[in-house]
Design a protein around this motif. Structure first.
Motif, PDB file in Angstrom:
ATOM      1  N   ASP A  72       0.810  -1.232   0.000  1.00 31.88           N
ATOM      2  CA  ASP A  72       0.000   0.000   0.000  1.00 31.88           C
ATOM      3  C   ASP A  72       0.833   1.268   0.000  1.00 31.88           C
ATOM      4  O   ASP A  72       0.282   2.370  -0.053  1.00 31.88           O
ATOM      5  CB  ASP A  72      -0.886   0.050   1.271  1.00 31.88           C
ATOM      6  CG  ASP A  72      -2.021  -0.937   1.142  1.00 31.88           C
ATOM      7  OD1 ASP A  72      -2.332  -1.298  -0.004  1.00 31.88           O
ATOM      8  OD2 ASP A  72      -2.547  -1.346   2.192  1.00 31.88           O
ATOM      9  N   ALA A  73       2.133   1.132   0.123  1.00 36.13           N
ATOM     10  CA  ALA A  73       2.972   2.338   0.285  1.00 36.13           C
ATOM     11  C   ALA A  73       3.151   3.072  -1.041  1.00 36.13           C
ATOM     12  O   ALA A  73       3.147   2.467  -2.115  1.00 36.13           O
ATOM     13  CB  ALA A  73       4.331   1.928   0.845  1.00 36.13           C
ATOM     14  N   GLY A  74       3.318   4.412  -0.953  1.00 41.44           N
ATOM     15  CA  GLY A  74       3.571   5.203  -2.155  1.00 41.44           C
ATOM     16  C   GLY A  74       5.063   5.421  -2.354  1.00 41.44           C
ATOM     17  O   GLY A  74       5.535   5.616  -3.470  1.00 41.44           O
ATOM     18  N   ASP A  75       5.810   5.425  -1.256  1.00 42.70           N
ATOM     19  CA  ASP A  75       7.267   5.596  -1.275  1.00 42.70           C
ATOM     20  C   ASP A  75       7.870   4.632  -0.267  1.00 42.70           C
ATOM     21  O   ASP A  75       7.345   4.497   0.840  1.00 42.70           O
ATOM     22  CB  ASP A  75       7.656   6.996  -0.767  1.00 42.70           C
ATOM     23  CG  ASP A  75       7.399   8.053  -1.809  1.00 42.70           C
ATOM     24  OD1 ASP A  75       8.047   7.994  -2.860  1.00 42.70           O
ATOM     25  OD2 ASP A  75       6.542   8.922  -1.544  1.00 42.70           O
ATOM     26  N   ILE A  76       8.984   4.027  -0.643  1.00 43.22           N
ATOM     27  CA  ILE A  76       9.665   3.129   0.304  1.00 43.22           C
ATOM     28  C   ILE A  76      11.155   3.459   0.270  1.00 43.22           C
ATOM     29  O   ILE A  76      11.727   3.648  -0.808  1.00 43.22           O
ATOM     30  CB  ILE A  76       9.413   1.647  -0.067  1.00 43.22           C
ATOM     31  CG1 ILE A  76       7.907   1.337  -0.005  1.00 43.22           C
ATOM     32  CG2 ILE A  76      10.190   0.713   0.860  1.00 43.22           C
ATOM     33  CD1 ILE A  76       7.520  -0.054  -0.446  1.00 43.22           C
ATOM     34  N   PHE A  77      11.763   3.548   1.450  1.00 44.92           N
ATOM     35  CA  PHE A  77      13.210   3.801   1.511  1.00 44.92           C
ATOM     36  C   PHE A  77      13.941   2.522   1.908  1.00 44.92           C
ATOM     37  O   PHE A  77      13.422   1.725   2.697  1.00 44.92           O
ATOM     38  CB  PHE A  77      13.516   4.904   2.529  1.00 44.92           C
ATOM     39  CG  PHE A  77      13.102   6.257   2.025  1.00 44.92           C
ATOM     40  CD1 PHE A  77      14.005   7.053   1.331  1.00 44.92           C
ATOM     41  CD2 PHE A  77      11.807   6.731   2.211  1.00 44.92           C
ATOM     42  CE1 PHE A  77      13.628   8.291   0.834  1.00 44.92           C
ATOM     43  CE2 PHE A  77      11.418   7.972   1.722  1.00 44.92           C
ATOM     44  CZ  PHE A  77      12.332   8.749   1.032  1.00 44.92           C
ATOM     45  N   PHE A  78      15.121   2.353   1.336  1.00 45.84           N
ATOM     46  CA  PHE A  78      15.999   1.229   1.688  1.00 45.84           C
ATOM     47  C   PHE A  78      17.295   1.843   2.204  1.00 45.84           C
ATOM     48  O   PHE A  78      17.884   2.688   1.511  1.00 45.84           O
ATOM     49  CB  PHE A  78      16.330   0.381   0.452  1.00 45.84           C
ATOM     50  CG  PHE A  78      15.192  -0.437  -0.063  1.00 45.84           C
ATOM     51  CD1 PHE A  78      14.118   0.152  -0.732  1.00 45.84           C
ATOM     52  CD2 PHE A  78      15.182  -1.826   0.086  1.00 45.84           C
ATOM     53  CE1 PHE A  78      13.069  -0.604  -1.220  1.00 45.84           C
ATOM     54  CE2 PHE A  78      14.135  -2.595  -0.407  1.00 45.84           C
ATOM     55  CZ  PHE A  78      13.076  -1.985  -1.063  1.00 45.84           C
TER      56      PHE A  78
ATOM     57  N   ASN B  35       4.728   8.638   8.803  1.00 47.16           N
ATOM     58  CA  ASN B  35       4.268   7.296   9.209  1.00 47.16           C
ATOM     59  C   ASN B  35       3.718   6.496   8.018  1.00 47.16           C
ATOM     60  O   ASN B  35       3.230   5.395   8.170  1.00 47.16           O
ATOM     61  CB  ASN B  35       3.246   7.384  10.349  1.00 47.16           C
ATOM     62  CG  ASN B  35       2.016   8.164   9.928  1.00 47.16           C
ATOM     63  OD1 ASN B  35       1.910   8.583   8.766  1.00 47.16           O
ATOM     64  ND2 ASN B  35       1.091   8.373  10.855  1.00 47.16           N
ATOM     65  N   LYS B  36       3.788   7.091   6.826  1.00 47.72           N
ATOM     66  CA  LYS B  36       3.315   6.366   5.625  1.00 47.72           C
ATOM     67  C   LYS B  36       4.479   5.952   4.716  1.00 47.72           C
ATOM     68  O   LYS B  36       4.265   5.486   3.600  1.00 47.72           O
ATOM     69  CB  LYS B  36       2.363   7.261   4.816  1.00 47.72           C
ATOM     70  CG  LYS B  36       1.138   7.735   5.567  1.00 47.72           C
ATOM     71  CD  LYS B  36      -0.110   7.428   4.771  1.00 47.72           C
ATOM     72  CE  LYS B  36      -1.403   7.519   5.534  1.00 47.72           C
ATOM     73  NZ  LYS B  36      -1.381   7.697   6.968  1.00 47.72           N
ATOM     74  N   THR B  37       5.712   6.195   5.166  1.00 46.01           N
ATOM     75  CA  THR B  37       6.851   5.822   4.308  1.00 46.01           C
ATOM     76  C   THR B  37       7.684   4.728   4.988  1.00 46.01           C
ATOM     77  O   THR B  37       8.554   5.024   5.817  1.00 46.01           O
ATOM     78  CB  THR B  37       7.775   7.039   4.040  1.00 46.01           C
ATOM     79  OG1 THR B  37       8.028   7.687   5.288  1.00 46.01           O
ATOM     80  CG2 THR B  37       7.178   8.016   3.071  1.00 46.01           C
TER      81      THR B  37
END
Ligand code: AGP
Length: 595
Positions: free
Chosen positions: A451-457, A500-502
């Motif tokens: 469901d995420a729009g952006d994800i960081f690694f 809290n959405k990323t």
């Protein structure tokens, strides 16, 4: 990896073999061939290129035959190097899948005994060995032949005087299809399914015979054995993917074997490249995309093991950069060997006077013709557009190069080299353990990532490039925006994006950066981003992180291999939950042959 098929029954074999080969084309497609026998002779039709190039008009009608679709490992793709192979008298023909490690010595002996070879392949020695041992009993000749072979093989042998096919396997797959008044043998089930869904999987060391009426199998101790008959319920399409829903997942699961094949025969004696010819004080690695990330991991590996300084360039940038005065030993990494940017960069490096080495998965690909030296990863064909097992095997080759150079430079002693080799030896099993327990990864992908729009690694040190690769894989197949960062860099800008959405996927390994990484995780937690930690043991991390994925125990230097498998699975299951076109993502091609 190649595909082989054999048929014996009451129907003309030619078309049956071609159909079987088409079902096995995913195993290799640089050349193809069939051999068919009538009452007196065997005729062979074989050609470089796809199966459709074969002209069956020239093949005699007969109900016994063997076929092969090739993924070249020894000898470039050409008509002469295609299978099947005849012996000198054209009395028998063979097809082979695998690698015969001792073929140079065998070929030498056979040539001294008067045999004439028509190809550069390792496989042709099998035809001449059977000829050498044949005295009327084909099974006996094949048994003696396989006792001489070192390496991996699945073979099928036919002889003009025998209405039977003889087969054997060792470390390469082979399966028997039980039909009605016909029997088949093939590398994989899809080639059998038009005729039967009853199969027998052979085991290493098995040797046997099919005729129109029966199947007989002996084990490696010479005892006749009954291998269990299994009923296959897959459709042809399912079967080509080995029961996996996508090629990408199949290729992820093939990694233990791909790793093993890539170091097989190279761990102690790595003699494909004579590094003593080169004065290597500076290395530059040039590549694109996933191969660039492998190169970046390679920088950490090479600098740690050899002490040699290592630089990196993206191929598309290198070509148009100003020439330096230095001439580093330049390594090009490309799974396809056909990437236009990388080939262009190789030409430019040559023009600048650099000595060059290519690491690629495709024999005789365009890149191999531009460089001084070539090392092949042995991943087998990769069909999914997203690179998985080829990335992993690029790392294996980089470890092998580093160990070799480290010894040459005197940076490591033989004991240390052996410790590294043991790490490599243990890797296939560790990847297997990880792949056997993917529930947590599946669950997190569905619940948190899809469901995420952006994800960081984020990662540090050798796992920073792994973070980049994890983000690229997710973008490619899930179409979710993702960015990879060195964990210490978030505070220099990207923090502004954390909410809290990323979700943030944090790679946390027990190395010299561990304490710093804990600090970075704390900073991310303060921004309330959901944190998914990929780590070696839970340590204190469960207090700071929302989700934990634990990988098997491994030393930090080799951890990228395991961590990357976790990130491949995150990308796969996230894309799966979103119903994406996983094997053929939009706008992407497997090899990018334009600038
Ligand atoms: C990998 O998943 C990508 N499809 C892409 O980045 C790829 O790695 C890049 O195009 C380089 O390809 P190559 O390794 O064949 O040169």
């Amino acid at each position: 990896m190649c595909g082989i098929v054999g048929y014996i029954g009451n129907t003309p074999a030619g078309d049956i073999l071609l159909k079987g080969l088409r079902r096995l084309e995913y195993r290799g497609y640089d050349s193809a061939g069939v051999a068919v026998k009538d009452s007196d002779n065997i005729a062979i039709e074989k050609k470089k290129g796809r199966i459709d190039n074969l002209d069956l008009e020239s093949i005699i009608t007969g109900n016994v035959g063997i076929g092969h679709t090739r993924w070249a490992t020894h000898g470039k793709p050409s008509d002469e190097n295609s299978h099947p192979f005849f012996d000198c008298s054209e009395s028998l023909a063979i097809v082979h899948n695998g690698i015969i490690d001792n073929f140079v010595a065998l070929k030498d002996e056979l040539e001294k005994a008067g045999h004439n070879f028509s190809s550069q392949t390792d496989s042709e020695v099998i035809a001449h060995l059977v000829e050498e041992y044949y005295q009327g009993d084909l099974m006996d000749a094949v048994t003696k032949t396989v006792s001489k072979l070192e390496g991996s093989y699945a073979i099928v042998v036919m002889h003009r005087d025998h209405d039977a096919l003889i087969f054997s396997r060792n470390q390469s797959p082979l399966v028997i299809g039980i039909g009605t008044e016909e029997n088949l043998v093939a590398s994989d089930v899809p080639a059998l399914l038009d005729h039967t869904n009853e199969v027998k999987y052979l085991q290493d060391g098995d040797i046997g015979r099919i005729t129109t009426e029966d199947v007989k199998i002996w084990n490696d101790k010479g005892l006749e054995v009954e291998r269990e008959t299994k009923v296959i319920k897959w459709s042809v399409e399912d079967a080509e993917k080995g029961g996996y829903e996508h090629y990408m997942l199949k290729e992820i699961h093939e990694q233990p074997k791909a790793i093993h094949d890539s170091f097989l025969g190279r761990l102690v004696e790595f003699n494909e490249v004579d590094f003593s010819k080169y004065d290597i004080d500076l290395i530059n690695i040039i590549s694109c995309g996933t191969s660039y990330h492998a190169g970046l991991v390679g920088k950490y590996i090479i600098e740690e093991i050899t002490g040699i300084q290592c630089m990196l360039d993206l191929a598309s940038e290198y070509r148009y950069s100003s020439s330096t005065e230095k001439y580093p030993f330049t390594i090009f990494i490309s799974q396809s060997g056909e990437t236009a940017d990388t080939i262009g960069a190789a030409k430019e490096a040559k023009r600048r006077g650099c000595k060059t080495l290519a690491i690629t998965n495709v024999l005789d690909s365009s890149l191999t013709r531009e460089v001084d030296e070539v090392i092949y990863t042995q991943a087998g064909p990769e069909i999914g557009v997203a690179a998985t097992k080829t990335f992993t095997t690029q790392l294996i080759v980089l470890y092998l190069i580093a160990i070799q150079l480290g010894l040459r430079k005197g940076k490591i002693l033989i004991e240390q080299a052996e410790t590294y080799r043991n790490e490599l030896r243990r890797l296939p099993r560790r990847v297997e353990v990880l792949l056997n327990d993917v529930d947590a990864i599946q669950d997190i992908s569905e619940r948190v990532l899809a469901d995420a729009g952006d994800i960081f690694f984020v990662g540090r040190n050798i796992n920073y490039p792994v973070a980049l690769e994890g983000a690229l894989k997710l973008k490619e197949i899930a179409y979710i925006h993702a960015a990879g960062y060195p964990a210490g860099e978030l505070k220099h800008g990207p923090f502004a994006l954390l909410t809290n959405k990323t979700p943030v996927i944090a790679i946390c390994i027990k190395d010299h950066t561990f304490e710093k990484m804990l600090g970075n995780i704390g900073e991310i937690a303060a921004r309330e981003s959901p944190i998914i930690c990929v780590c070696q043991e839970e340590m204190e991390l469960e207090k700071l992180c929302d989700e934990i994925v634990v990988i098997p125990e491994i030393s930090p230097l080799f951890s990228p291999v395991l961590i990357n498998v976790v990130l491949q699975l995150f990308a796969y299951y996230t894309a799966y939950n979103l119903g994406r076109s996983i094997d053929k993502p939009r706008n992407l091609a497997k090899s990018v042959t334009v600038e």
